[in-house]
Design a protein around this motif. Sequence first.
Motif, PDB file in Angstrom:
ATOM      1  N   SER A 117       6.174  91.374  67.742  1.00  0.00           N
ATOM      2  CA  SER A 117       5.067  90.754  67.029  1.00  0.00           C
ATOM      3  C   SER A 117       4.633  91.632  65.861  1.00  0.00           C
ATOM      4  N   ILE A 118       4.352  90.996  64.741  1.00  0.00           N
ATOM      5  CA  ILE A 118       3.809  91.690  63.574  1.00  0.00           C
ATOM      6  C   ILE A 118       2.598  90.911  63.087  1.00  0.00           C
ATOM      7  N   ARG A 119       1.461  91.578  63.004  1.00  0.00           N
ATOM      8  CA  ARG A 119       0.251  90.969  62.453  1.00  0.00           C
ATOM      9  C   ARG A 119      -0.039  91.663  61.130  1.00  0.00           C
ATOM     10  N   ARG A 120       0.240  90.983  60.033  1.00  0.00           N
ATOM     11  CA  ARG A 120       0.066  91.598  58.707  1.00  0.00           C
ATOM     12  C   ARG A 120      -0.135  90.501  57.668  1.00  0.00           C
ATOM     13  N   SER A 121      -1.142  90.650  56.822  1.00  0.00           N
ATOM     14  CA  SER A 121      -1.406  89.669  55.766  1.00  0.00           C
ATOM     15  C   SER A 121      -0.256  89.615  54.768  1.00  0.00           C
ATOM     16  N   LEU A 122      -0.114  88.471  54.119  1.00  0.00           N
ATOM     17  CA  LEU A 122       0.950  88.322  53.131  1.00  0.00           C
ATOM     18  C   LEU A 122       0.807  89.314  51.988  1.00  0.00           C
ATOM     19  N   LEU A 124      -0.031  92.252  52.039  1.00  0.00           N
ATOM     20  CA  LEU A 124       0.495  93.551  52.455  1.00  0.00           C
ATOM     21  C   LEU A 124       1.986  93.489  52.768  1.00  0.00           C
ATOM     22  N   SER A 125       2.588  92.318  52.574  1.00  0.00           N
ATOM     23  CA  SER A 125       3.978  92.102  52.966  1.00  0.00           C
ATOM     24  C   SER A 125       4.907  91.825  51.792  1.00  0.00           C
ATOM     25  N   TYR A 126       4.365  91.831  50.576  1.00  0.00           N
ATOM     26  CA  TYR A 126       5.194  91.467  49.425  1.00  0.00           C
ATOM     27  C   TYR A 126       6.428  92.349  49.296  1.00  0.00           C
ATOM     28  N   ASP A 127       6.306  93.639  49.626  1.00  0.00           N
ATOM     29  CA  ASP A 127       7.444  94.551  49.513  1.00  0.00           C
ATOM     30  C   ASP A 127       7.987  94.926  50.889  1.00  0.00           C
ATOM     31  N   ARG A 128       7.740  94.083  51.883  1.00  0.00           N
ATOM     32  CA  ARG A 128       8.175  94.362  53.259  1.00  0.00           C
ATOM     33  C   ARG A 128       8.948  93.167  53.824  1.00  0.00           C
ATOM     34  N   PHE A 129       9.979  92.731  53.099  1.00  0.00           N
ATOM     35  CA  PHE A 129      10.736  91.577  53.583  1.00  0.00           C
ATOM     36  C   PHE A 129      11.396  91.867  54.928  1.00  0.00           C
ATOM     37  N   HIS A 130      11.580  93.146  55.218  1.00  0.00           N
ATOM     38  CA  HIS A 130      12.194  93.487  56.502  1.00  0.00           C
ATOM     39  C   HIS A 130      11.320  93.069  57.680  1.00  0.00           C
ATOM     40  N   ASP A 131      10.009  92.892  57.455  1.00  0.00           N
ATOM     41  CA  ASP A 131       9.159  92.383  58.531  1.00  0.00           C
ATOM     42  C   ASP A 131       9.659  91.018  59.010  1.00  0.00           C
ATOM     43  N   PHE A 132      10.059  90.187  58.055  1.00  0.00           N
ATOM     44  CA  PHE A 132      10.538  88.842  58.389  1.00  0.00           C
ATOM     45  C   PHE A 132      11.940  88.897  58.985  1.00  0.00           C
ATOM     46  N   GLU A 133      12.763  89.791  58.458  1.00  0.00           N
ATOM     47  CA  GLU A 133      14.132  89.902  58.959  1.00  0.00           C
ATOM     48  C   GLU A 133      14.169  90.397  60.405  1.00  0.00           C
ATOM     49  N   ARG A 134      13.355  91.394  60.732  1.00  0.00           N
ATOM     50  CA  ARG A 134      13.439  91.955  62.074  1.00  0.00           C
ATOM     51  C   ARG A 134      12.772  91.073  63.124  1.00  0.00           C
ATOM     52  N   THR A 135      11.739  90.317  62.739  1.00  0.00           N
ATOM     53  CA  THR A 135      11.182  89.384  63.720  1.00  0.00           C
ATOM     54  C   THR A 135      12.174  88.253  63.991  1.00  0.00           C
ATOM     55  N   MET A 136      12.860  87.780  62.982  1.00  0.00           N
ATOM     56  CA  MET A 136      13.880  86.764  63.204  1.00  0.00           C
ATOM     57  C   MET A 136      15.021  87.311  64.053  1.00  0.00           C
ATOM     58  N   ALA A 137      15.389  88.562  63.834  1.00  0.00           N
ATOM     59  CA  ALA A 137      16.488  89.158  64.590  1.00  0.00           C
ATOM     60  C   ALA A 137      16.178  89.217  66.082  1.00  0.00           C
ATOM     61  N   VAL A 138      14.948  89.636  66.417  1.00  0.00           N
ATOM     62  CA  VAL A 138      14.574  89.794  67.826  1.00  0.00           C
ATOM     63  C   VAL A 138      14.145  88.471  68.450  1.00  0.00           C
ATOM     64  N   ASN A 139      13.343  87.709  67.733  1.00  0.00           N
ATOM     65  CA  ASN A 139      12.696  86.537  68.326  1.00  0.00           C
ATOM     66  C   ASN A 139      13.509  85.257  68.207  1.00  0.00           C
ATOM     67  N   TYR A 140      14.493  85.233  67.301  1.00  0.00           N
ATOM     68  CA  TYR A 140      15.265  84.003  67.110  1.00  0.00           C
ATOM     69  C   TYR A 140      16.769  84.217  67.281  1.00  0.00           C
ATOM     70  N   ALA A 178       2.558  85.241  59.794  1.00  0.00           N
ATOM     71  CA  ALA A 178       3.612  84.423  59.191  1.00  0.00           C
ATOM     72  C   ALA A 178       4.991  84.796  59.720  1.00  0.00           C
ATOM     73  N   ALA A 179       5.306  86.090  59.769  1.00  0.00           N
ATOM     74  CA  ALA A 179       6.631  86.517  60.220  1.00  0.00           C
ATOM     75  C   ALA A 179       6.841  86.196  61.689  1.00  0.00           C
ATOM     76  N   TYR A 180       5.860  86.529  62.511  1.00  0.00           N
ATOM     77  CA  TYR A 180       5.985  86.355  63.954  1.00  0.00           C
ATOM     78  C   TYR A 180       6.043  84.878  64.343  1.00  0.00           C
ATOM     79  N   ILE A 181       5.082  84.093  63.870  1.00  0.00           N
ATOM     80  CA  ILE A 181       5.019  82.689  64.278  1.00  0.00           C
ATOM     81  C   ILE A 181       6.227  81.914  63.765  1.00  0.00           C
ATOM     82  N   ALA A 182       6.677  82.205  62.552  1.00  0.00           N
ATOM     83  CA  ALA A 182       7.843  81.500  62.024  1.00  0.00           C
ATOM     84  C   ALA A 182       9.070  81.740  62.888  1.00  0.00           C
TER      85      ALA A 182
END
Length: 297
Positions: A117-122, A124-140, A178-182
């Motif tokens: 799980s990652i709780r972070r506002s968008l 604060l995430s503009y330069d952290r695309f890896h947040d989305f990649e790693r949640t998809m890797a583990v959760n999907y 956004a990253a976690y729920i998606a």
Amino acid sequence: MTLLLQTPRARVRRLVRRLTGDTSSPLAGRTVLVTGASSGIGEATAIAVARRGATVLLVARRADELARVRAAVEAGGGRAAAYACDLTDGAAVDALVRQVLAEHAAVDYLVNNAGRSIRRSLHLSYDRFHDFERTMAVNYFGPVRLTMGLLPAMRAQRFGHVVNVVTWGVQMKAPKFAAYIASKAALDTWSRVASRETYRDEVTFTNMRFALVRTPMVAPTEAYAGRRALTPEQAAAKVVRALEDRPVTVNTAAGTAGEILNLVAPRLSDALFSRFDRAWPDSQAALPVSRGSDPSR
């Protein structure tokens, strides 16, 4: 309150057990694989299904913690096997599937519990695309790859059930997640589609849309401190019931209400959640490294 949306066959099975006074568990003598079994919901679920007579296959990254959980299962008279595996490593998942099928022929029940799980506002995430990649890797991608590897044997034996531990966020669409729920919504939707292809083979799926559960995963989020939450054992009891009854979805009343509001009054829902977004700031763990966060989070 939890709402269980059961298939007709699940309702019939439950009714028959009640009418006949059958107190045995459908899990007895079956093989149940649980991911994320080294702590939290996964550990509690593993211990609970073993108590019901199942052979539990423990999967997680930390071999030492898996050994501890295995010892706990066996100390209670249960049967367990441990498999250390990083579900974000595709080759490792494929090797796990080959080993499990060679040793057990088929998995009867699969609990896709491991997650991030990652709780972070968008902003604060503009330069952290890896947040989305790693949640998809583990959760999907991880659970889908594992499920795909085990499905042929389930379909061949004409029996199988998959429980996905997701989140009520797939209904609520809460800000800062956004990253976690998606990633969880992707698994939720994939499973509903898959279940329609495997229905004739008696292979079914349950999506468990939990609210807050007090596990190590939520510890870094100050906003959760003092908030009402299930214990891992309470959550595990719900997972066990889903394994036994095989409902389509397990929802919370609040999640269902939020989903209805999103459908009938989407802009009102946006306005309300925008207020919640401003009222609940980001946690320290989500802030840039210059302000004290761990850059690896």
